[in-house]
Write a protein that holds these residues in place. Structure first.
Motif, short mmCIF file in Angstrom:
data_model
loop_
_atom_site.label_atom_id
_atom_site.label_comp_id
_atom_site.label_asym_id
_atom_site.label_seq_id
_atom_site.Cartn_x
_atom_site.Cartn_y
_atom_site.Cartn_z
N LEU A 148 0.82 -1.19 0.00
CA LEU A 148 0.00 0.00 0.00
C LEU A 148 0.86 1.25 0.00
CD1 LEU A 148 -2.62 -1.16 2.61
CD2 LEU A 148 -2.82 -1.16 0.13
N ARG A 149 0.38 2.28 -0.68
CA ARG A 149 1.11 3.54 -0.70
C ARG A 149 1.18 4.14 0.69
NH1 ARG A 149 -2.37 3.76 -5.11
NH2 ARG A 149 -1.35 3.81 -7.13
N THR A 150 2.33 4.68 1.04
CA THR A 150 2.49 5.34 2.33
C THR A 150 2.68 6.83 2.15
OG1 THR A 150 4.88 4.99 2.30
CG2 THR A 150 3.53 3.29 3.32
N ALA A 151 2.90 7.25 0.94
CA ALA A 151 3.07 8.67 0.62
C ALA A 151 3.06 8.76 -0.90
CB ALA A 151 4.38 9.20 1.18
N PRO A 152 2.93 9.97 -1.49
CA PRO A 152 2.98 10.06 -2.95
C PRO A 152 4.25 9.46 -3.54
CG PRO A 152 2.13 12.09 -2.01
CD PRO A 152 2.57 11.23 -0.86
N ALA A 153 5.39 9.55 -2.82
CA ALA A 153 6.64 8.97 -3.31
C ALA A 153 6.81 7.57 -2.75
CB ALA A 153 7.82 9.86 -2.92
N ASP A 154 5.90 6.68 -3.12
CA ASP A 154 5.90 5.33 -2.53
C ASP A 154 7.15 4.55 -2.85
OD1 ASP A 154 4.60 3.08 -1.20
OD2 ASP A 154 4.54 2.22 -3.21
N SER A 155 7.63 4.63 -4.10
CA SER A 155 8.80 3.86 -4.48
C SER A 155 10.02 4.32 -3.69
CB SER A 155 9.07 4.00 -5.98
OG SER A 155 9.26 5.36 -6.33
N ALA A 156 10.12 5.62 -3.43
CA ALA A 156 11.24 6.12 -2.64
C ALA A 156 11.17 5.60 -1.21
CB ALA A 156 11.24 7.65 -2.65
N VAL A 170 11.58 -2.21 18.52
CA VAL A 170 11.02 -0.86 18.37
C VAL A 170 10.71 -0.27 19.74
CG1 VAL A 170 10.01 -1.49 16.14
CG2 VAL A 170 8.61 -1.62 18.19
N ASP A 171 10.86 1.04 19.83
CA ASP A 171 10.43 1.75 21.03
C ASP A 171 9.10 2.44 20.73
OD1 ASP A 171 11.20 3.75 19.33
OD2 ASP A 171 12.77 4.58 20.64
N GLN A 172 8.64 3.26 21.64
CA GLN A 172 7.32 3.89 21.45
C GLN A 172 7.30 4.79 20.23
OE1 GLN A 172 5.46 5.48 24.95
NE2 GLN A 172 4.00 6.71 23.82
N ALA A 173 8.39 5.54 20.01
CA ALA A 173 8.42 6.45 18.86
C ALA A 173 8.31 5.69 17.55
CB ALA A 173 9.71 7.27 18.90
N GLU A 174 9.05 4.57 17.45
CA GLU A 174 9.00 3.78 16.21
C GLU A 174 7.64 3.11 16.04
OE1 GLU A 174 10.40 1.76 12.72
OE2 GLU A 174 11.24 3.46 13.84
N LEU A 175 7.07 2.60 17.12
CA LEU A 175 5.75 1.97 17.04
C LEU A 175 4.70 2.99 16.59
CD1 LEU A 175 3.93 -0.50 17.55
CD2 LEU A 175 3.67 0.30 19.91
N ARG A 176 4.74 4.18 17.16
CA ARG A 176 3.79 5.22 16.77
C ARG A 176 3.94 5.56 15.29
NH1 ARG A 176 5.14 8.94 20.30
NH2 ARG A 176 6.65 9.95 18.93
N TRP A 177 5.17 5.66 14.82
CA TRP A 177 5.38 6.00 13.42
C TRP A 177 4.87 4.90 12.49
CZ3 TRP A 177 8.70 3.69 9.73
CH2 TRP A 177 8.74 4.38 8.50
N ARG A 178 5.12 3.64 12.84
CA ARG A 178 4.66 2.54 11.98
C ARG A 178 3.14 2.49 11.91
NH1 ARG A 178 8.72 -2.70 12.35
NH2 ARG A 178 10.67 -1.53 12.54
N ILE A 179 2.48 2.72 13.03
CA ILE A 179 1.01 2.71 13.03
C ILE A 179 0.49 3.89 12.22
CG2 ILE A 179 -1.00 3.06 14.51
CD1 ILE A 179 0.31 1.30 16.59
N ARG A 180 1.10 5.06 12.38
CA ARG A 180 0.68 6.22 11.59
C ARG A 180 0.94 6.01 10.10
NH1 ARG A 180 2.72 11.28 15.43
NH2 ARG A 180 0.93 11.24 16.86
N ARG A 181 1.98 5.28 9.80
CA ARG A 181 2.27 5.00 8.39
C ARG A 181 1.18 4.12 7.79
NH1 ARG A 181 7.82 2.37 5.87
NH2 ARG A 181 7.48 3.05 3.74
N ASP A 182 0.72 3.12 8.53
CA ASP A 182 -0.42 2.33 8.07
C ASP A 182 -1.63 3.22 7.82
OD1 ASP A 182 0.81 -0.11 8.02
OD2 ASP A 182 -0.21 -0.94 9.76
N LEU A 183 -1.89 4.12 8.75
CA LEU A 183 -3.04 5.01 8.63
C LEU A 183 -2.93 5.87 7.37
CD1 LEU A 183 -5.60 6.35 9.77
CD2 LEU A 183 -4.12 7.79 11.18
#
Length: 276
Positions: A148-156, A170-183
């Motif tokens: 799934l695309r995570t941003a307009p520059a998905d391939s990058a 992963v710590d809390q910062a990384e977990l938060r980022w990965r969940i936000r990336r899914d969103l």
């Protein structure tokens, strides 16, 4: 699942579609334990009952408007897969279609958004079935479970992930980022060109992702983070089929990281900088 009696409409007319669907459903259930090579009297009688019920159902559908025929077709497919072949991945689609068919008895036509949701549920169920039974279907088409695309520059972004080989620690910062990336992935995908899977994910996964992202904005204990990670892994599994390993994480204490420079923030947003 609702009980059989709870779903049965009053059979004021045997040709009523809602009743015909109920009758067909009840005839399908005994077939689940009957293999194709069984030829005894009980198996033959069960097949005959199902055939008669199917003919009545199709006869009830034939004279209806296109919208009702579409509803009936989706429900019939889901019901056969669920009750005849025991594939519970079709349960949500069958339940949704059965509820809409029952409403026909009260002269409530299915709305176009409701039909779209039913179609998406069927598409999602078929893709899950292919994913769960690769020995029957072979390789899953890339278009069905593309990353799934995570941003307009998905391939990058994909190249960036491969380059840094993100750790499972992963710590809390990384977990938060990965969940936000899914969103972000799901919202961008549906804004550009969604499909049945991504639309189903937006209905059922996105609300949880938003809540989890807000929860992770505040400091949490390791136990709390592990609970969030476990829920994330379980909830995303039916939808993020091509990136399942992203949720295979081990929670650790806060990781010392490099300082996020202005360039890093402009290019990577809220992604945590690399560890020291």
């Amino acid at each position: 699942m609702d009980s059989c009696d709870a779903r049965a409409p009053t059979p004021s007319n045997p040709s009523n579609l809602a009743y015909a669907a109920y009758e067909f459903r009840e005839a399908l259930i005994p077939l689940q334990g009957i293999t194709p090579d069984r030829c005894d009297a009980a198996a033959t009688a069960a097949r005959d009952r199902a055939l008669v019920a199917e003919e009545r159902f199709l006869a009830a559908v034939a004279s209806l408007p296109r919208r009702e025929r579409t509803l009936a077709g989706h429900w019939e497919n889901a019901a056969v897969m669920r009750y005849r072949y025991g594939l519970e991945v079709f349960a949500r689609a069958e339940d949704l279609g059965a509820d809409m068919l029952a409403q026909l008895a009260t002269h409530r036509r299915p709305s176009l958004p409701a039909l779209t949701e039913l179609c998406d549920a069927c598409t999602h169920a078929r893709t899950l079935d292919q994913h769960q039974r690769p020995e029957m279907f072979g390789a899953i088409p890339r278009s069905a479970t593309r990353r799934l695309r995570t941003a307009p520059a998905d391939s990058a972004d994909a190249d960036h992930d491969r380059a840094i080989e993100r750790s499972c620690m992963v710590d809390q910062a990384e977990l938060r980022w990965r969940i936000r990336r899914d969103l972000t992935s799901l919202l961008v995908e549906n804004a550009i060109a969604g499909n049945g899977i991504t639309r189903e994910a937006e209905r059922h996964l996105v609300p949880w992702l938003k809540l989890a992202s807000e929860t992770l904005d505040s400091p949490m204990s390791i136990d709390g983070l592990e609970d969030v990670a476990a829920q994330w892994r379980e909830r995303r599994r039916p939808y993020m089929l091509a990136a399942a390993d992203r949720a295979d994480v081990i929670i650790v204490d806060p990781i010392p990281r490099q300082r996020a420079t202005l360039w890093w923030k402009l290019v990577h947003g809220d992604e945590p900088p690399p560890p020291l």
